[in-house]
Design a protein around this motif. Structure first.
Motif, PDB file in Angstrom:
ATOM      1  N   GLU A 105     -30.577   7.844  25.565  1.00  0.00           N
ATOM      2  CA  GLU A 105     -29.642   7.309  26.540  1.00  0.00           C
ATOM      3  C   GLU A 105     -28.631   6.375  25.886  1.00  0.00           C
ATOM      4  N   LYS A 106     -27.384   6.525  26.322  1.00  0.00           N
ATOM      5  CA  LYS A 106     -26.331   5.621  25.853  1.00  0.00           C
ATOM      6  C   LYS A 106     -26.341   4.348  26.688  1.00  0.00           C
ATOM      7  N   PRO A 107     -25.977   3.204  26.149  1.00  0.00           N
ATOM      8  CA  PRO A 107     -25.553   3.020  24.754  1.00  0.00           C
ATOM      9  C   PRO A 107     -26.747   3.073  23.789  1.00  0.00           C
ATOM     10  N   LEU A 108     -26.499   3.700  22.631  1.00  0.00           N
ATOM     11  CA  LEU A 108     -27.564   3.827  21.641  1.00  0.00           C
ATOM     12  C   LEU A 108     -27.890   2.472  21.042  1.00  0.00           C
ATOM     13  N   ARG A 109     -29.152   2.296  20.677  1.00  0.00           N
ATOM     14  CA  ARG A 109     -29.551   1.072  19.987  1.00  0.00           C
ATOM     15  C   ARG A 109     -30.057   1.450  18.603  1.00  0.00           C
ATOM     16  N   ALA A 110     -29.813   0.572  17.647  1.00  0.00           N
ATOM     17  CA  ALA A 110     -30.018   0.909  16.233  1.00  0.00           C
ATOM     18  C   ALA A 110     -31.461   1.294  15.901  1.00  0.00           C
ATOM     19  N   GLU A 111     -32.417   0.429  16.202  1.00  0.00           N
ATOM     20  CA  GLU A 111     -33.796   0.676  15.773  1.00  0.00           C
ATOM     21  C   GLU A 111     -34.389   1.960  16.350  1.00  0.00           C
ATOM     22  N   PRO A 112     -34.304   2.139  17.696  1.00  0.00           N
ATOM     23  CA  PRO A 112     -34.852   3.390  18.253  1.00  0.00           C
ATOM     24  C   PRO A 112     -34.159   4.630  17.676  1.00  0.00           C
ATOM     25  N   LEU A 113     -32.870   4.525  17.385  1.00  0.00           N
ATOM     26  CA  LEU A 113     -32.135   5.676  16.846  1.00  0.00           C
ATOM     27  C   LEU A 113     -32.693   6.064  15.476  1.00  0.00           C
ATOM     28  N   ILE A 114     -32.894   5.092  14.611  1.00  0.00           N
ATOM     29  CA  ILE A 114     -33.447   5.368  13.281  1.00  0.00           C
ATOM     30  C   ILE A 114     -34.870   5.911  13.394  1.00  0.00           C
ATOM     31  N   GLU A 115     -35.675   5.288  14.250  1.00  0.00           N
ATOM     32  CA  GLU A 115     -37.064   5.747  14.422  1.00  0.00           C
ATOM     33  C   GLU A 115     -37.102   7.200  14.898  1.00  0.00           C
ATOM     34  N   THR A 116     -36.243   7.531  15.867  1.00  0.00           N
ATOM     35  CA  THR A 116     -36.192   8.897  16.390  1.00  0.00           C
ATOM     36  C   THR A 116     -35.792   9.870  15.279  1.00  0.00           C
ATOM     37  N   ALA A 117     -34.772   9.501  14.505  1.00  0.00           N
ATOM     38  CA  ALA A 117     -34.297  10.385  13.439  1.00  0.00           C
ATOM     39  C   ALA A 117     -35.391  10.621  12.397  1.00  0.00           C
ATOM     40  N   VAL A 118     -36.074   9.567  11.989  1.00  0.00           N
ATOM     41  CA  VAL A 118     -37.148   9.710  10.994  1.00  0.00           C
ATOM     42  C   VAL A 118     -38.231  10.653  11.516  1.00  0.00           C
ATOM     43  N   ALA A 119     -38.618  10.452  12.780  1.00  0.00           N
ATOM     44  CA  ALA A 119     -39.695  11.261  13.359  1.00  0.00           C
ATOM     45  C   ALA A 119     -39.279  12.726  13.491  1.00  0.00           C
ATOM     46  N   LEU A 120     -38.045  12.971  13.943  1.00  0.00           N
ATOM     47  CA  LEU A 120     -37.611  14.350  14.177  1.00  0.00           C
ATOM     48  C   LEU A 120     -37.401  15.111  12.863  1.00  0.00           C
ATOM     49  N   VAL A 121     -36.874  14.435  11.845  1.00  0.00           N
ATOM     50  CA  VAL A 121     -36.696  15.094  10.537  1.00  0.00           C
ATOM     51  C   VAL A 121     -38.060  15.519   9.996  1.00  0.00           C
ATOM     52  N   ALA A 122     -39.050  14.629  10.117  1.00  0.00           N
ATOM     53  CA  ALA A 122     -40.403  14.952   9.642  1.00  0.00           C
ATOM     54  C   ALA A 122     -40.989  16.111  10.443  1.00  0.00           C
ATOM     55  N   LYS A 123     -40.777  16.098  11.751  1.00  0.00           N
ATOM     56  CA  LYS A 123     -41.303  17.151  12.618  1.00  0.00           C
ATOM     57  C   LYS A 123     -40.715  18.519  12.256  1.00  0.00           C
ATOM     58  N   GLY A 124     -39.395  18.537  12.037  1.00  0.00           N
ATOM     59  CA  GLY A 124     -38.721  19.786  11.691  1.00  0.00           C
ATOM     60  C   GLY A 124     -39.186  20.345  10.362  1.00  0.00           C
ATOM     61  N   ARG A 125     -39.346  19.471   9.390  1.00  0.00           N
ATOM     62  CA  ARG A 125     -39.786  19.924   8.067  1.00  0.00           C
ATOM     63  C   ARG A 125     -41.219  20.455   8.129  1.00  0.00           C
ATOM     64  N   ALA A 126     -42.056  19.805   8.906  1.00  0.00           N
ATOM     65  CA  ALA A 126     -43.448  20.254   9.036  1.00  0.00           C
ATOM     66  C   ALA A 126     -43.498  21.632   9.696  1.00  0.00           C
ATOM     67  N   ALA A 127     -42.648  21.834  10.716  1.00  0.00           N
ATOM     68  CA  ALA A 127     -42.640  23.122  11.416  1.00  0.00           C
ATOM     69  C   ALA A 127     -42.210  24.248  10.479  1.00  0.00           C
ATOM     70  N   ARG A 128     -41.220  23.963   9.635  1.00  0.00           N
ATOM     71  CA  ARG A 128     -40.751  24.998   8.714  1.00  0.00           C
ATOM     72  C   ARG A 128     -41.819  25.327   7.681  1.00  0.00           C
ATOM     73  N   LEU A 129     -42.486  24.317   7.196  1.00  0.00           N
ATOM     74  CA  LEU A 129     -43.525  24.546   6.192  1.00  0.00           C
ATOM     75  C   LEU A 129     -44.701  25.334   6.767  1.00  0.00           C
ATOM     76  N   ALA A 130     -45.058  25.004   8.018  1.00  0.00           N
ATOM     77  CA  ALA A 130     -46.219  25.647   8.640  1.00  0.00           C
ATOM     78  C   ALA A 130     -46.013  27.147   8.791  1.00  0.00           C
ATOM     79  N   GLY A 131     -44.792  27.524   9.068  1.00  0.00           N
ATOM     80  CA  GLY A 131     -44.515  28.934   9.305  1.00  0.00           C
ATOM     81  C   GLY A 131     -43.944  29.639   8.094  1.00  0.00           C
ATOM     82  N   ARG A 132     -44.155  29.051   6.932  1.00  0.00           N
ATOM     83  CA  ARG A 132     -43.498  29.534   5.726  1.00  0.00           C
ATOM     84  C   ARG A 132     -43.948  30.936   5.329  1.00  0.00           C
ATOM     85  N   GLU A 133     -43.040  31.864   5.383  1.00  0.00           N
ATOM     86  CA  GLU A 133     -43.244  33.175   4.787  1.00  0.00           C
ATOM     87  C   GLU A 133     -42.259  33.276   3.643  1.00  0.00           C
TER      88      GLU A 133
END
Ligand SMILES: [Zn+2]
Length: 367
Positions: A110-138
């Motif tokens: 939700e806007k307006p964005l706040r710094a800390e939650p934005l960074i936390e969300t980005a860190v978590a989502l990048v990790a989630k995406g990388r894990a998903a790609r690795l799990a399905g690795r062919e």
């Protein structure tokens, strides 16, 4: 694509038409978060870049002129089911939330964005995406005799693998000297592979005299040892071109340890070509045509590269798939662990089998 050093924390595509909000997010994510942030104020441009490049996270505003963030998300999901997407809005409505959920948004900010939650969300989502790609690795390897063989036979399927997060490699046995200037065709092969998201291995055997024994088998074995494919695509034996048949025979020997082996159709296939696996390529057809179009030195002289022939062939095989367009494969072998995970589901969703397919070793066979 950026190197591992500056993209280690993650590449973020930020889609935001409000300059103030964009500047805030770029500062927070780039300077404080250490992410590699690319900003686009134009959703259409962003969508193109989202499709063409590899990203760890897409953050998009919802309210934008021309295309909303939710429309962008929907389009993006057709090509990339795995990339994490966060949608940002100043006005949370039920409609927005439902649409975001349906298109698998990973986070609602939700806007307006706040710094800390934005960074936390980005860190978590990048990790989630990388894990998903690795799990399905062919790991996918496609072997063709000449430049453009693999693209014509399996270009859409390879692009589908790429979008599902799989590693894709193409091995071409000749540089196609008989069909055009060698250097030019090598460059075209590299461009075409890039469009499909594939690594290219280019051998230098003699065009029109590929043998079914050595040096062909040794050359293939070397690449197979390096790539360690879990899935192999190559020519069908049902083909009038001897280079294609010999590539098939050599690949059967060199790829004897690969669990899943499928044969694609070339323009020189005979009527005996008898596929039993059909892969829907609706979302990949334009990419396939672009990959074939990369062979500019050939497209003007070779009728078999004409887009309408490629499209109508795929349209015909679509009769056997739950898709409008499909590529068809003969199944040599279909066994071995198919790892579970979102990547596999995304790719396999477009696949159909003919009822004559009776490989009992197939873990997905319907009893
Ligand atoms: Zn060929």
């Amino acid at each position: 694509m950026t190197g591992p050093a500056d993209s280690a924390k993650g590449r973020i595509l930020l889609v935001e038409d409000d300059p103030e909000a964009a500047l805030f997010a770029i500062r927070v994510l780039g300077m404080r978060g250490g992410f590699d942030v690319t900003h686009s104020a134009d959703p259409a441009v962003a969508l193109r870049r989202a499709r063409e490049e590899s990203w760890d996270l897409v953050i998009t505003d919802i309210e934008m002129p021309g295309m909303t963030g939710l429309e962008l998300l929907e389009q993006l999901r057709l090509h990339d089911p795995l990339v994490p997407v966060a949608v940002v809005t100043a006005h949370v409505t039920v409609d927005n939330a439902v649409s975001a959920l349906r298109n698998r948004a990973d986070e609602f900010l939700e806007k307006p964005l706040r710094a800390e939650p934005l960074i936390e969300t980005a860190v978590a989502l990048v990790a989630k995406g990388r894990a998903a790609r690795l799990a399905g690795r062919e790991v996918v390897l496609a072997i063709g005799a000449h430049p453009d063989d693999v693209e014509i036979g399996a270009g859409g399927t390879l692009l589908g693998h790429h979008h599902a997060g799989h590693q894709v490699a193409i091995l071409t046995m000749t540089r196609g000297a008989r069909g055009g200037l060698e250097d030019q065709r090598a460059e075209e092969s590299a461009n075409s592979a890039r469009i499909l998201g594939a690594d290219l291995y280019l051998e230098d055997l003699d065009d029109t005299s590929i043998s079914e024994g050595d040096p062909t088998i040794t050359a293939m074995s070397r690449v197979i040892e390096q790539v360690e494919p879990t899935i192999l695509y190559t020519h069908s034996i049902h083909d009038v071109h001897q280079d294609h048949r010999n590539t098939h025979r050599a690949a059967m020997v060199a790829g004897r340890g690969v669990g899943r082996v499928y044969c694609f159709q070339s323009p020189s296939a005979t009527v005996e070509f008898g596929p039993s696996l059909f892969v829907g390529i609706d979302a990949q057809l334009s990419g396939k045509l672009a990959a074939i179009d990369a062979f500019v030195s050939q497209t003007t002289v070779r009728e078999y590269l004409e887009p309408d022939l490629i499209s109508s062939t795929a349209r015909y095989w679509g009769r056997f798939a739950q898709a409008r367009y499909a590529e068809a494969f003969e199944v040599v072998r279909d066994r071995g662990a198919i790892r579970s995970g979102p990547a596999r589901d995304a790719h396999e969703a477009g696949r159909s089998r003919s009822t004559s397919e009776t490989d009992s070793e197939d873990p997905h066979a319907i009893a």
